[in-house]
Scaffold this active site. Sequence first.
Site, short mmCIF file in Angstrom:
data_model
loop_
_atom_site.label_atom_id
_atom_site.label_comp_id
_atom_site.label_asym_id
_atom_site.label_seq_id
_atom_site.Cartn_x
_atom_site.Cartn_y
_atom_site.Cartn_z
N HIS A 66 110.90 95.13 -54.54
CA HIS A 66 110.34 93.79 -54.70
C HIS A 66 111.19 92.94 -55.64
CE1 HIS A 66 106.30 93.82 -52.66
NE2 HIS A 66 106.68 95.08 -52.51
N ASP A 67 111.77 93.55 -56.65
CA ASP A 67 112.64 92.79 -57.54
C ASP A 67 113.86 92.26 -56.78
OD1 ASP A 67 113.74 91.72 -59.91
OD2 ASP A 67 114.93 93.53 -60.23
N VAL A 70 113.63 89.06 -54.18
CA VAL A 70 113.39 87.69 -54.65
C VAL A 70 114.40 87.38 -55.75
CG1 VAL A 70 111.74 86.08 -55.65
CG2 VAL A 70 110.93 87.88 -54.12
N ASP A 74 117.44 91.06 -60.34
CA ASP A 74 117.69 90.44 -61.64
C ASP A 74 116.51 90.54 -62.60
OD1 ASP A 74 115.90 88.68 -60.50
OD2 ASP A 74 117.04 86.87 -60.98
N PRO A 159 108.87 90.48 -47.12
CA PRO A 159 108.32 91.15 -45.92
C PRO A 159 106.83 91.39 -46.09
CG PRO A 159 110.38 92.17 -46.60
CD PRO A 159 110.01 91.21 -47.70
N THR A 190 107.67 107.16 -47.35
CA THR A 190 107.39 108.59 -47.34
C THR A 190 106.62 109.01 -48.58
OG1 THR A 190 108.39 110.79 -47.20
CG2 THR A 190 109.61 109.15 -48.42
N ASP A 241 102.33 108.20 -45.83
CA ASP A 241 102.91 109.33 -45.10
C ASP A 241 101.82 110.39 -44.98
OD1 ASP A 241 104.27 111.55 -44.18
OD2 ASP A 241 106.04 111.18 -45.41
N SER A 244 102.97 114.21 -46.14
CA SER A 244 103.70 114.56 -47.38
C SER A 244 103.84 113.34 -48.28
CB SER A 244 105.08 115.14 -47.05
OG SER A 244 105.85 114.22 -46.28
N ASP A 249 110.86 112.78 -48.09
CA ASP A 249 111.51 113.43 -46.96
C ASP A 249 111.47 112.51 -45.76
OD1 ASP A 249 108.89 113.52 -46.05
OD2 ASP A 249 108.64 115.66 -46.39
#
EC number: 1.11.1.7
Length: 326
Positions: A66-67, A70, A74, A159, A190, A241, A244, A249
């Site tokens: 997320h950093d 956008v 930074d 997204p 995962t 997931d 697992s 994985d």
Amino acid sequence: MVWANAKMRLALSLVTVFFGISLANLEVGFYSNTCPQAESIVKRVVSGAALSDPNLPAILLRLHFHDCFVEGCDGSILVNNGAISEKNAFGHEGVRGFEIVEAVKAELEAACPGVVSCSDIVALAARDAISLANGPAYEVPTGRRDGRVSNMSLAKDMPEVSDSIEILKAKFMQKGLNAKDLVLLSAAHTIGTTACFFMSKRLYDFLPGGQPDPTINPTFLPELTTQCPQNGDINVRLPIDRFSERLFDKQILQNIKDGFAVLQTDAGLYEDVTTRQVVDSYLGMLNPFFGPTFESDFVKAIVKMGKIGVKTGFKGEIRRVCSAFN
């Protein structure tokens, strides 16, 4: 020769402008002289925190993603500057791990004041978190500087779980990431969980008449609706997931192929020819004996992501506290 060099510099500049991938001087071991214990401090704090929170690997990996999406990688998501703070954007809903970054920063400031950036801490913490989940170990190029802008309006193109595969590919391409990178970085699911809030439309309003997403495996649908009943508690969390959730994985890719994807965006990876081929490439019986492994390609993708829009040299700053500009 001079003309050729000029054209090369222009081409490199255009890559940076259009795709946000910085070609500046990030390097492995950037702090080897100025703060040689930097990476070991990050690892120690992250490892200690993970003892009391088994979900921390997923939390820190998500924070890094997320950093970077956008304003580049930074540290802009870390800043508290009132109601307009980037971290308050809807696209960052549920992002956590800020207190871990601050804990690391406090120790680094005590050891090496004004040297290690918050953005590098985020990237290094994600690497160490992946390792704690039995994922691949890898080297992180460092030398990022912290941004001086943090505004929720800049996160409008994050997204989203309802994005079509075409929209996802376009959003990733804007960051200099291709369809293969999209699959690999999505496979970071995962580890970790999601909230029923993000499942409601897929389960109860995907098709006219309140029908669910038809790509969900029929044997999986009752499990999902039991965990996230219609009009139930939207804050209930479930593993992304299925088999697992705390192990890094490629099981998530098998789930996507078999109709056991939890998130709509993950399921969409198998509805597109290009991304389906990438998913399948890691699931064949001959992999990993022939061709690159999922783990090695994931490392390439996350290192590539970690170079999006970075600030180096005299750009940005080295924050004293990650939640505030200097």
